[in-house]
Design a protein around this motif. Structure first.
Motif, PDB file in Angstrom:
ATOM      1  N   ASN A  25       0.865  -1.185   0.000  1.00 51.33           N
ATOM      2  CA  ASN A  25       0.000   0.000   0.000  1.00 51.33           C
ATOM      3  C   ASN A  25       0.900   1.232   0.000  1.00 51.33           C
ATOM      4  O   ASN A  25       2.113   1.122   0.193  1.00 51.33           O
ATOM      5  N   SER A  26       0.299   2.408  -0.218  1.00 51.39           N
ATOM      6  CA  SER A  26       1.097   3.623  -0.429  1.00 51.39           C
ATOM      7  C   SER A  26       1.970   4.001   0.753  1.00 51.39           C
ATOM      8  O   SER A  26       2.970   4.694   0.584  1.00 51.39           O
ATOM      9  N   SER A  27       1.618   3.545   1.947  1.00 50.56           N
ATOM     10  CA  SER A  27       2.434   3.892   3.122  1.00 50.56           C
ATOM     11  C   SER A  27       3.752   3.132   3.127  1.00 50.56           C
ATOM     12  O   SER A  27       4.714   3.557   3.760  1.00 50.56           O
ATOM     13  N   GLY A  59       6.394   7.478   0.924  1.00 51.38           N
ATOM     14  CA  GLY A  59       5.639   6.305   0.478  1.00 51.38           C
ATOM     15  C   GLY A  59       5.696   6.126  -1.032  1.00 51.38           C
ATOM     16  O   GLY A  59       6.625   6.613  -1.689  1.00 51.38           O
ATOM     17  N   CYS A  60       4.714   5.433  -1.572  1.00 48.42           N
ATOM     18  CA  CYS A  60       4.728   5.094  -3.008  1.00 48.42           C
ATOM     19  C   CYS A  60       3.319   5.305  -3.572  1.00 48.42           C
ATOM     20  O   CYS A  60       2.377   4.646  -3.141  1.00 48.42           O
ATOM     21  N   PRO A  61       3.159   6.213  -4.540  1.00 48.66           N
ATOM     22  CA  PRO A  61       1.826   6.434  -5.113  1.00 48.66           C
ATOM     23  C   PRO A  61       1.290   5.195  -5.849  1.00 48.66           C
ATOM     24  O   PRO A  61       2.077   4.362  -6.315  1.00 48.66           O
ATOM     25  N   THR A  62      -0.007   5.091  -5.963  1.00 50.51           N
ATOM     26  CA  THR A  62      -0.643   3.988  -6.697  1.00 50.51           C
ATOM     27  C   THR A  62      -0.105   3.937  -8.129  1.00 50.51           C
ATOM     28  O   THR A  62       0.025   4.962  -8.792  1.00 50.51           O
ATOM     29  N   VAL A  82       2.120  -0.558  -5.814  1.00 50.68           N
ATOM     30  CA  VAL A  82       0.796  -0.337  -5.220  1.00 50.68           C
ATOM     31  C   VAL A  82      -0.243  -0.409  -6.333  1.00 50.68           C
ATOM     32  O   VAL A  82      -0.250   0.417  -7.255  1.00 50.68           O
TER      33      VAL A  82
END
Ligand code: AR6
Length: 175
Positions: A25-27, A59-62, A82
């Protein structure tokens, strides 16, 4: 189906490949499903690295992907991507799912990883319909392989028998 793509049934944490993909997930701070299984098998070193990444890049965007080490896993590295949460199909889910596969493959190609294993991104907790996700996964990976020499082998790892049958069925239709 592309000759460098394989569909198998199993647990992705046990695969002897250069890099495995996590449906994160983005976190980037862990969760359930395959993400939980990967963190359990990899141990605290992976979580520490993910925490650092979360702090340094938020974090990491979708649809995007980031690379870490693999802790105690047999793989050498983990690519965290993600996938989209399924919201009925009208919120760009198909494009975001294809991006998650493409960006993961791009990262593997840049690092010259020969073998990569993917789970069925978004088809668990994120609720993406399995058949539609299978079509996108198979198409996106096949197109990438046609255009790139790396990764040399892509494994799609289905956890359960139903997903395995579905992916096999869709790969035969795509031939
Ligand atoms: N090996 C291979 N596949 C697995 C494994 C495993 N060990 N465990 C589960 N799967 P999910 P998502 C399959 O829910 O839908 C997490 O909390 C599972 O059967 O893991 O992208 C993240 O932190 C399903 O087919 O990922 C996010 O918050 C597929 O992996 C969220 O879940 C994906 O299911 C991401 O949801």
């Amino acid at each position: 189906m592309h000759s460098r793509l394989r569909i198998i049934q199993g647990d992705i944490t046990r695969q002897q490949v250069d890099v495995i993909v996590n449906a994160a997930n983005s976190s980037l701070l862990g969760g359930g499903g395959v993400d939980g299984a990967i963190h359990r098998a990899a141990g605290p070193a992976l979580l520490a690295e993910c925490r650092q990444l979360a702090a340094s890049r938020g974090g990491c965007p979708t649809g995007e992907a980031v690379l870490t080490g693999a802790g105690n896993l047999p793989a050498r590295a983990v690519i965290h991507t993600v996938g989209p949460v399924w919201r009925g199909g009208g919120q760009g889910e198909a494009e975001l799912l294809a991006s998650a596969y493409n960006n993961s493959l791009q990262l593997a190609a840049e690092h010259r990883f020969a073998t990569i294993a993917f789970p069925a991104i978004s088809t668990g907790i994120y609720g993406y319909p399995k058949a539609a996700a299978a079509t996108i996964a198979l198409r996106t990976i096949s197109q990438f392989l046609q255009q790139h020499d790396y990764p040399q082998q892509v494994w799609l790892v289905c956890f359960d028998e139903e997903s395995y049958r579905l992916y096999r069925q869709h790969s035969e239709q795509a031939d």
